[in-house]
Design an enzyme around this catalytic site. Structure first.
Site, PDB file in Angstrom:
ATOM      1  N   SER A 159      24.553   9.021  64.850  1.00  0.00           N
ATOM      2  CA  SER A 159      24.505   8.478  66.212  1.00  0.00           C
ATOM      3  C   SER A 159      23.503   9.295  67.017  1.00  0.00           C
ATOM      4  CB  SER A 159      25.886   8.614  66.857  1.00  0.00           C
ATOM      5  OG  SER A 159      25.833   8.338  68.238  1.00  0.00           O
ATOM      6  N   TYR A 172      33.397  13.968  69.179  1.00  0.00           N
ATOM      7  CA  TYR A 172      32.555  12.930  68.537  1.00  0.00           C
ATOM      8  C   TYR A 172      31.175  13.533  68.248  1.00  0.00           C
ATOM      9  CZ  TYR A 172      30.220   8.417  67.748  1.00  0.00           C
ATOM     10  OH  TYR A 172      29.517   7.362  67.205  1.00  0.00           O
TER      11      TYR A 172
HETATM   12  P1  NDP Z   1      33.210  -0.775  64.600  1.00  0.00           P
HETATM   13  O1  NDP Z   1      34.435  -0.266  65.281  1.00  0.00           O
HETATM   14  O2  NDP Z   1      32.865  -2.213  64.697  1.00  0.00           O
HETATM   15  O3  NDP Z   1      33.243  -0.384  63.062  1.00  0.00           O
HETATM   16  C1  NDP Z   1      33.941   0.702  62.545  1.00  0.00           C
HETATM   17  C2  NDP Z   1      34.266   0.396  61.100  1.00  0.00           C
HETATM   18  O4  NDP Z   1      34.909   1.536  60.514  1.00  0.00           O
HETATM   19  C3  NDP Z   1      35.210  -0.783  60.950  1.00  0.00           C
HETATM   20  O5  NDP Z   1      34.777  -1.598  59.904  1.00  0.00           O
HETATM   21  C4  NDP Z   1      36.536  -0.124  60.599  1.00  0.00           C
HETATM   22  O6  NDP Z   1      37.305  -1.020  59.806  1.00  0.00           O
HETATM   23  C5  NDP Z   1      36.034   1.061  59.785  1.00  0.00           C
HETATM   24  N1  NDP Z   1      37.058   2.085  59.652  1.00  0.00           N
HETATM   25  C6  NDP Z   1      37.772   2.667  60.654  1.00  0.00           C
HETATM   26  N2  NDP Z   1      38.661   3.517  60.140  1.00  0.00           N
HETATM   27  C7  NDP Z   1      38.520   3.462  58.782  1.00  0.00           C
HETATM   28  C8  NDP Z   1      39.166   4.098  57.704  1.00  0.00           C
HETATM   29  N3  NDP Z   1      40.123   5.010  57.909  1.00  0.00           N
HETATM   30  N4  NDP Z   1      38.793   3.788  56.442  1.00  0.00           N
HETATM   31  C9  NDP Z   1      37.816   2.877  56.216  1.00  0.00           C
HETATM   32  N5  NDP Z   1      37.148   2.248  57.207  1.00  0.00           N
HETATM   33  C10 NDP Z   1      37.506   2.537  58.473  1.00  0.00           C
HETATM   34  O7  NDP Z   1      32.025   0.122  65.174  1.00  0.00           O
HETATM   35  P2  NDP Z   1      30.469   0.262  64.823  1.00  0.00           P
HETATM   36  O8  NDP Z   1      30.020  -0.786  63.900  1.00  0.00           O
HETATM   37  O9  NDP Z   1      29.783   0.451  66.093  1.00  0.00           O
HETATM   38  O10 NDP Z   1      30.489   1.674  64.094  1.00  0.00           O
HETATM   39  C11 NDP Z   1      29.913   1.928  62.835  1.00  0.00           C
HETATM   40  C12 NDP Z   1      29.291   3.317  62.832  1.00  0.00           C
HETATM   41  O11 NDP Z   1      28.228   3.343  63.761  1.00  0.00           O
HETATM   42  C13 NDP Z   1      30.228   4.451  63.230  1.00  0.00           C
HETATM   43  O12 NDP Z   1      30.033   5.537  62.368  1.00  0.00           O
HETATM   44  C14 NDP Z   1      29.783   4.794  64.641  1.00  0.00           C
HETATM   45  O13 NDP Z   1      30.049   6.143  64.957  1.00  0.00           O
HETATM   46  C15 NDP Z   1      28.291   4.523  64.538  1.00  0.00           C
HETATM   47  N6  NDP Z   1      27.630   4.307  65.812  1.00  0.00           N
HETATM   48  C16 NDP Z   1      27.955   3.259  66.629  1.00  0.00           C
HETATM   49  C17 NDP Z   1      27.342   3.105  67.855  1.00  0.00           C
HETATM   50  C18 NDP Z   1      27.700   2.036  68.820  1.00  0.00           C
HETATM   51  O14 NDP Z   1      27.263   2.102  69.979  1.00  0.00           O
HETATM   52  N7  NDP Z   1      28.468   1.030  68.436  1.00  0.00           N
HETATM   53  C19 NDP Z   1      26.292   4.055  68.286  1.00  0.00           C
HETATM   54  C20 NDP Z   1      26.012   5.077  67.355  1.00  0.00           C
HETATM   55  C21 NDP Z   1      26.650   5.208  66.170  1.00  0.00           C
HETATM   56  P3  NDP Z   1      38.905  -1.048  59.672  1.00  0.00           P
HETATM   57  O15 NDP Z   1      39.458  -0.816  61.035  1.00  0.00           O
HETATM   58  O16 NDP Z   1      39.125  -2.422  59.127  1.00  0.00           O
HETATM   59  O17 NDP Z   1      39.249   0.014  58.694  1.00  0.00           O
END
Ligand code: NDP
Length: 264
Positions: A159, A172
């Site tokens: 990020s 974070y």
């Molecule tokens: P989402 O919340 O849409 O996606 C998060 C994903 O992580 C989901 O698919 C969730 O699925 C999965 N997840 C959560 N807990 C677990 C677990 N214990 N085991 C397996 N999977 C898990 O957010 P984003 O798509 O935005 O986030 C994706 C990445 O991008 C993250 O690492 C985030 O830090 C990073 N990011 C996002 C930004 C933003 O502004 N959105 C900016 C910068 C970085 P489920 O709950 O079904 O397990």
């Protein structure tokens, strides 16, 4: 007369014959990335906890003519992370690309925080990513040594919070800085064996990520985000697709990709 099988256009599907695994694929960046890699010809294992979402995504990929495997797993549990990688290799026979994307962001001050939130973030953003990397490493190195492309990819989704500390999200930040250190150390270990390790650092992306926060934090995020045209998950997926389709001798080690409006 039977019609001839469609001829794959290698320029449009450069990942044909390869296998990818994407964590956190049930929504947001992971879901968009799985679709992008499948469109480029990869067979894709999609990993997360929400099995219904994964099944729908796998169905969408298969309906479009691709191959997908939905793997329900909580990757904060080392055994489940390891089993997700093992099932992918058992099903598709190899592993060329891993996108370690699953992550959680809970913002707020350090003083007075609920430390259970810290454990959730560190367990997923740091340890879950490390378990996935550890389990995938031998398969990625084998693909880099023996595969037709002679290169493999590990893409770590960090990020801007792994590059810039704005205040108000210290743990974070710490978790994403940890991803940078881990990724760079691993890159040094494996780059001469043609396993590329890349760090993607998105700015604000319109996804479900803020929803784990209190209503007050979500409101402050909405205010901040309302001043920008946010990235879409597909924009980050596009960045990842660029990274993993470079020629063998080109390693894109780090990409910071922000909304044009985002200052820090
Ligand atoms: P989402 O919340 O849409 O996606 C998060 C994903 O992580 C989901 O698919 C969730 O699925 C999965 N997840 C959560 N807990 C677990 C677990 N214990 N085991 C397996 N999977 C898990 O957010 P984003 O798509 O935005 O986030 C994706 C990445 O991008 C993250 O690492 C985030 O830090 C990073 N990011 C996002 C930004 C933003 O502004 N959105 C900016 C910068 C970085 P489920 O709950 O079904 O397990």
């Amino acid at each position: 007369m039977t019609s001839p099988a469609p001829i794959a256009d290698p320029a449009r599907t450069p990942l044909t014959g390869t296998v990818a695994l994407v964590t956190g694929a049930s929504s947001g960046i992971g879901e968009a990335t799985a679709l992008a890699l499948a469109a480029l010809g990869a067979q894709v294992a999609v990993v997360a906890r929400r099995a219904d979402r994964l099944d729908a995504l796998a169905g969408k990929i298969e309906d479009a003519g691709g191959r997908a495997l939905a793997v329900g797993a909580d990757i904060t549990d080392e055994e489940q992370a390891r089993a997700a990688v093992a099932r992918t290799v058992e099903t598709f026979g190899r592993l060329d690309t891993v996108v370690a994307n699953a992550g959680l962001m809970i913002l707020g001050p350090i003083a007075g925080a609920d430390t259970a939130d810290w454990r959730r973030m560190v367990d997923l953003n740091v340890l879950g990513l490390m378990y996935t990397t550890h389990a995938a490493a031998p398969h990625l190195l084998a693909a880099a040594a023996d595969g037709s492309r002679r290169v493999a990819d590990l893409v770590l989704v960090s990020s801007t919070a792994g590059r810039v500390v704005r205040g108000g999200g210290g743990v974070y930040n710490a978790s994403k800085y940890a991803v940078t250190a881990f990724g760079e150390a691993f890159r040094k270990e494996v780059t001469r064996r043609h396993l590329r390790v890349s760090l993607v650092e998105p700015g604000a992306v319109a996804t479900e990520l803020p929803l784990q926060n209190t209503a007050g934090v979500q409101e402050r995020m909405r205010e901040r985000y309302s001043a920008m045209e946010l990235l879409r998950a597909e924009d980050v997926a596009d960045t990842i697709a660029f990274i993993v389709t470079r020629p063998r001798h080109v390693a894109v080690n780090e990409v910071l990709v922000r909304p044009t409006d985002q200052q820090d």
